[in-house]
Enzyme design. Sequence first.
Site, short mmCIF file in Angstrom:
data_model
loop_
_atom_site.label_atom_id
_atom_site.label_comp_id
_atom_site.label_asym_id
_atom_site.label_seq_id
_atom_site.Cartn_x
_atom_site.Cartn_y
_atom_site.Cartn_z
N ASP A 214 0.96 -1.28 -0.04
CA ASP A 214 -0.04 -0.21 0.12
C ASP A 214 0.80 1.39 -0.04
OD1 ASP A 214 -2.88 0.98 0.48
OD2 ASP A 214 -2.01 1.81 2.28
N GLU A 277 1.95 -0.68 -5.05
CA GLU A 277 0.78 0.29 -5.04
C GLU A 277 1.53 1.79 -5.14
OE1 GLU A 277 -3.25 2.71 -3.87
OE2 GLU A 277 -1.47 2.25 -2.50
C1 GLC Z 1 -4.24 3.00 -0.84
C2 GLC Z 1 -5.33 2.29 -0.48
C3 GLC Z 1 -6.52 3.07 -0.14
C4 GLC Z 1 -6.18 3.47 1.24
C5 GLC Z 1 -4.80 4.30 1.16
C6 GLC Z 1 -4.29 4.59 2.63
O1 GLC Z 1 -4.19 4.09 -1.79
O2 GLC Z 1 -5.63 1.57 -1.63
O3 GLC Z 1 -7.81 2.29 -0.01
O4 GLC Z 1 -7.15 4.53 1.55
O5 GLC Z 1 -3.87 3.56 0.51
O6 GLC Z 1 -4.07 3.49 3.24
#
Ligand code: GLC
Length: 551
Positions: A214, A277
């Site tokens: 994440d 991500e």
């Molecule tokens: C990422 C996740 C999202 C979350 C954010 C903070 O972007 O995909 O859902 O709100 O991180 O953890």
Amino acid sequence: MNTHDPQEPSGGPATGWWTEAVIYQIYPRSFADSDGDGIGDLPGITARLGHLADLGVDAVWLSPFYPSPQADAGYDVADYRDVEPLFGTLADADRLIADAHARGMRVIVDLVPNHTSSAHAWFRAALAAAPGSPERQRYVFRDGLGPDGAQPPNDWQSTFGGPAWTRVDDGQWYLHLFDTAQPDLNWDNPEVRAEFLDVLRFWLDRGVDGFRVDVAHGLVKQADLANWQEPQEILSSGQEVDKPRPPMWDQEGVHDIYRDWRRLLDGYDGERILVAEAWVEPAERLARYVRPDEMHQAFNFEYLLAAWTAPAQYAVITRSLEATDAVGAPTTWVLSNHDVVRHASRLGLPVGTPRPNGIGVDDPQPDAALGLRRARAATLLMLALPGSAYLYQGEELGLPEHTSLPDEVRQDPTWERSGHTERGRDGCRVPIPWEADAPSYGFGPTDASWLPQPPLWAEYALDRQRDVPGSTYELYRTALRLRREHGLGRGTLRWLASGDEVLHFGNGPLGVLTNFGTASVPLPDGVEPLHASGPLDGGLVPTDVTVWYRA
Ligand code: GLC
């Protein structure tokens, strides 16, 4: 010479299951509820794994299921080594992993290293300890500005809206790039690094096949925490690879963390993977996360965000392939996830609409029929591309965004933190329909559903689509079978023609044509259509249809 230059030959393309995998994202709150409390859970997922095996996916990725106050739907983790009671127990997680493996599917779990929950033992200890203490140094605490320190330490904004700093009782401030309940960790602290290596080991030892990381571009901040006067979004973009980055995103130091993690994973058998991500553009910059000694994959958000036109799609596909080829990594493709408007609705908005952050009843509404038609064409185009593809639960049913959720049921912190200007992401997180005539459309044994499901869910339910020729579910299932049979994921893309209206390429034995224009177009002479996202028009490919054919 920089030994990690993305242009440097990488020793050949990567090999392994993940290079061509179709990976299905499960959002545990909304997939299947076994106990009727209206919130999905791990036993519910395990009971429905047969659906995913039938669909033909290679792996599942589970959004967080760890103990959490759910301030950000589980992306606020209070304990990285356990399961949130709402979702089940560690034994349920073990059973899920074992059952998925028995069905030939891998399991990827979500890792949230940028921040913990404010309910995490470390943060509670930090609040109880004094400024400057070792407990505080696990997070980013600073004194405020101004005579009495009443101003935040810098001008950074939370991704969900409002300032990125919150003041505590003794007057210090802590940084949170997301919600107040998600304090950012201090990755300059060796204790934080050691802790996460141990968390990785914990789940690797339980048999998981990888981690979706994440906010992978956020862990390290520029040391001086300099002000950033420009608009601040989660997407760190810029057409030039070497353009200075915002001080909170995509800093050079993050790469050392992923090299450490990669070394750890490489010590395990079974080709375990790391998926970034990282909202980073352009593609060459993103490719730095998947250099041979770092992560295995990174989500291709530039692809997700590309406009539905032939030139835009051609450009993003070409750029994506070139950038990952240069580092020997597979390209990934994704159209939907739990943070964006579902593509069946996004593509029903006028071409060129800026990325919407949720849609409410008084916003311009997507054209549902057009959106679904384009979504099906986009999916068939995506699944023909070489590399790995990510699917988000419910897209195989053609599910649209819920665009008329009452504001009072919204749970995404974005809605409150933006002062009710951004609807947020609840509309793509509504529990999914399995059976048209069952309570909660088969989501659980009762009517309960943590977000209300709209009545039109009945027509999208799985039991209305299974074995129905032409249904979106059968479109996906056939596409996944053909993709596997013809090795499309490990193929090579050959452009055949592309212009303002048509995208046309070969991959292995198949030809693929998408028509973005207004008039129907012919297929090449003598070819046999194999699969199509919509009915053909007397042998012609109509507008917003993708066809796979045998050359
Ligand atoms: C990422 C996740 C999202 C979350 C954010 C903070 O972007 O995909 O859902 O709100 O991180 O953890």
